[in-house]
Design a protein around this motif. Structure first.
Motif, PDB file in Angstrom:
ATOM      1  N   ILE A   1      -3.541  -6.531 -10.672  1.00 20.88           N
ATOM      2  CA  ILE A   1      -4.436  -7.654 -10.362  1.00 20.88           C
ATOM      3  C   ILE A   1      -3.682  -8.748  -9.608  1.00 20.88           C
ATOM      4  CG2 ILE A   1      -5.761  -9.547 -11.400  1.00 20.88           C
ATOM      5  CD1 ILE A   1      -6.526  -7.501 -13.631  1.00 20.88           C
ATOM      6  N   SER A   2      -2.470  -9.071 -10.065  1.00 22.27           N
ATOM      7  CA  SER A   2      -1.722 -10.135  -9.384  1.00 22.27           C
ATOM      8  C   SER A   2      -1.347  -9.711  -7.962  1.00 22.27           C
ATOM      9  CB  SER A   2      -0.480 -10.537 -10.182  1.00 22.27           C
ATOM     10  OG  SER A   2       0.463  -9.492 -10.221  1.00 22.27           O
ATOM     11  N   TRP A   3      -1.022  -8.437  -7.766  1.00 19.91           N
ATOM     12  CA  TRP A   3      -0.695  -7.961  -6.417  1.00 19.91           C
ATOM     13  C   TRP A   3      -1.922  -8.019  -5.514  1.00 19.91           C
ATOM     14  CZ3 TRP A   3       2.948  -7.850  -3.206  1.00 19.91           C
ATOM     15  CH2 TRP A   3       2.861  -7.078  -2.053  1.00 19.91           C
ATOM     16  N   ARG A   4      -3.093  -7.698  -6.045  1.00 23.86           N
ATOM     17  CA  ARG A   4      -4.321  -7.761  -5.238  1.00 23.86           C
ATOM     18  C   ARG A   4      -4.609  -9.210  -4.850  1.00 23.86           C
ATOM     19  NH1 ARG A   4      -4.886  -5.098  -2.162  1.00 23.86           N
ATOM     20  NH2 ARG A   4      -5.457  -6.804  -0.880  1.00 23.86           N
ATOM     21  N   ILE A   5      -4.357 -10.157  -5.744  1.00 24.29           N
ATOM     22  CA  ILE A   5      -4.557 -11.577  -5.438  1.00 24.29           C
ATOM     23  C   ILE A   5      -3.600 -12.009  -4.327  1.00 24.29           C
ATOM     24  CG2 ILE A   5      -4.265 -13.924  -6.356  1.00 24.29           C
ATOM     25  CD1 ILE A   5      -5.313 -12.764  -9.071  1.00 24.29           C
ATOM     26  N   VAL A   6      -2.333 -11.614  -4.434  1.00 27.90           N
ATOM     27  CA  VAL A   6      -1.349 -11.957  -3.403  1.00 27.90           C
ATOM     28  C   VAL A   6      -1.764 -11.363  -2.058  1.00 27.90           C
ATOM     29  CG1 VAL A   6       1.042 -11.563  -2.644  1.00 27.90           C
ATOM     30  CG2 VAL A   6       0.579 -12.256  -4.992  1.00 27.90           C
ATOM     31  N   GLY A   7      -2.194 -10.109  -2.066  1.00 25.60           N
ATOM     32  CA  GLY A   7      -2.618  -9.453  -0.826  1.00 25.60           C
ATOM     33  C   GLY A   7      -3.827 -10.129  -0.193  1.00 25.60           C
TER      34      GLY A   7
ATOM     35  N   ILE B   1      -4.778 -13.325  -0.600  1.00 26.64           N
ATOM     36  CA  ILE B   1      -4.350 -14.629  -0.081  1.00 26.64           C
ATOM     37  C   ILE B   1      -3.643 -14.446   1.253  1.00 26.64           C
ATOM     38  CG2 ILE B   1      -2.764 -16.568  -0.463  1.00 26.64           C
ATOM     39  CD1 ILE B   1      -3.504 -16.328  -3.473  1.00 26.64           C
ATOM     40  N   ASP B   2      -2.813 -13.426   1.359  1.00 26.31           N
ATOM     41  CA  ASP B   2      -2.125 -13.117   2.614  1.00 26.31           C
ATOM     42  C   ASP B   2      -3.133 -12.844   3.729  1.00 26.31           C
ATOM     43  OD1 ASP B   2       0.219 -12.360   4.258  1.00 26.31           O
ATOM     44  OD2 ASP B   2      -0.670 -10.352   4.119  1.00 26.31           O
ATOM     45  N   THR B   3      -4.149 -12.052   3.433  1.00 22.30           N
ATOM     46  CA  THR B   3      -5.187 -11.749   4.425  1.00 22.30           C
ATOM     47  C   THR B   3      -5.939 -13.009   4.847  1.00 22.30           C
ATOM     48  OG1 THR B   3      -5.465  -9.504   3.579  1.00 22.30           O
ATOM     49  CG2 THR B   3      -7.306 -10.422   4.832  1.00 22.30           C
ATOM     50  N   ILE B   4      -6.249 -13.874   3.900  1.00 22.86           N
ATOM     51  CA  ILE B   4      -6.960 -15.117   4.215  1.00 22.86           C
ATOM     52  C   ILE B   4      -6.103 -16.005   5.112  1.00 22.86           C
ATOM     53  CG2 ILE B   4      -7.859 -17.266   3.217  1.00 22.86           C
ATOM     54  CD1 ILE B   4      -8.799 -15.527   0.811  1.00 22.86           C
ATOM     55  N   VAL B   5      -4.812 -16.132   4.788  1.00 24.97           N
ATOM     56  CA  VAL B   5      -3.918 -16.971   5.595  1.00 24.97           C
ATOM     57  C   VAL B   5      -3.791 -16.410   7.009  1.00 24.97           C
ATOM     58  CG1 VAL B   5      -1.520 -17.732   5.861  1.00 24.97           C
ATOM     59  CG2 VAL B   5      -2.649 -17.914   3.635  1.00 24.97           C
ATOM     60  N   ILE B   6      -3.575 -15.124   7.140  1.00 22.05           N
ATOM     61  CA  ILE B   6      -3.461 -14.513   8.472  1.00 22.05           C
ATOM     62  C   ILE B   6      -4.766 -14.661   9.241  1.00 22.05           C
ATOM     63  CG2 ILE B   6      -3.186 -12.316   9.698  1.00 22.05           C
ATOM     64  CD1 ILE B   6      -1.178 -11.532   7.455  1.00 22.05           C
ATOM     65  N   SER B   7      -5.884 -14.445   8.571  1.00 24.02           N
ATOM     66  CA  SER B   7      -7.189 -14.594   9.222  1.00 24.02           C
ATOM     67  C   SER B   7      -7.405 -16.025   9.702  1.00 24.02           C
ATOM     68  CB  SER B   7      -8.313 -14.199   8.264  1.00 24.02           C
ATOM     69  OG  SER B   7      -8.183 -12.862   7.883  1.00 24.02           O
TER      70      SER B   7
ATOM     71  N   SER C   1     -12.817 -11.992   1.418  1.00 27.03           N
ATOM     72  CA  SER C   1     -13.729 -11.484   0.390  1.00 27.03           C
ATOM     73  C   SER C   1     -14.150 -10.044   0.677  1.00 27.03           C
ATOM     74  CB  SER C   1     -14.946 -12.392   0.243  1.00 27.03           C
ATOM     75  OG  SER C   1     -15.698 -12.413   1.439  1.00 27.03           O
ATOM     76  N   VAL C   2     -14.312  -9.698   1.933  1.00 27.62           N
ATOM     77  CA  VAL C   2     -14.629  -8.313   2.287  1.00 27.62           C
ATOM     78  C   VAL C   2     -13.410  -7.436   2.036  1.00 27.62           C
ATOM     79  CG1 VAL C   2     -15.184  -6.772   4.213  1.00 27.62           C
ATOM     80  CG2 VAL C   2     -16.419  -8.928   3.942  1.00 27.62           C
ATOM     81  N   GLU C   3     -12.250  -7.949   2.389  1.00 26.01           N
ATOM     82  CA  GLU C   3     -11.001  -7.199   2.246  1.00 26.01           C
ATOM     83  C   GLU C   3     -10.716  -6.833   0.800  1.00 26.01           C
ATOM     84  OE1 GLU C   3      -6.598  -7.334   1.331  1.00 26.01           O
ATOM     85  OE2 GLU C   3      -8.141  -8.774   0.780  1.00 26.01           O
ATOM     86  N   VAL C   4     -10.947  -7.731  -0.119  1.00 23.20           N
ATOM     87  CA  VAL C   4     -10.629  -7.445  -1.522  1.00 23.20           C
ATOM     88  C   VAL C   4     -11.466  -6.280  -2.043  1.00 23.20           C
ATOM     89  CG1 VAL C   4     -12.172  -9.089  -2.675  1.00 23.20           C
ATOM     90  CG2 VAL C   4     -10.023  -8.483  -3.730  1.00 23.20           C
TER      91      VAL C   4
END
Length: 92
Positions: A28-34, A36-42, A57-60
């Motif tokens: 779960i923590s890794w999915r949250i980090v991933g 957040i990374d996608t949101i920042v890059i986006s 939100s789509v990515e998760v």
């Protein structure tokens, strides 16, 4: 600090192995980090916070589905079939 030792017991299993709860929490923590990374890059690419949050939100959801499918493919690809004899290797 008072609860530290009690909480650690939830995550302990046999020495050298993670408990199921610890593995779940790490997933779960890794999915949250991933995400957040996608949101920042986006956000960096689009410059729009709403677009970045939409992509995140789509990515998760898509990454959870893709991971599940990936696991199922690996499970079926590595499963030993019952009617197949195990391979014997030459001994020296």
């Amino acid at each position: 600090m008072i609860l530290d030792q009690h909480i650690k017991k939830w995550f302990e299993s046999k020495k050298g192995t993670d408990s199921n709860l610890k593995s779940l929490m790490k997933s779960i923590s890794w999915r949250i980090v991933g995400t957040i990374d996608t949101i920042v890059i986006s956000f960096i690419v689009t410059g729009q916070l709403t677009m970045a949050l939409s992509i995140g939100s789509v990515e998760v959801v898509s990454k959870i589905l893709l991971y599940y499918l990936h696991e199922r493919v690996w499970e079926s690809a590595t499963k030993t079939k019952e009617h197949e004899p195990e391979k014997e290797y030459a001994r020296s």
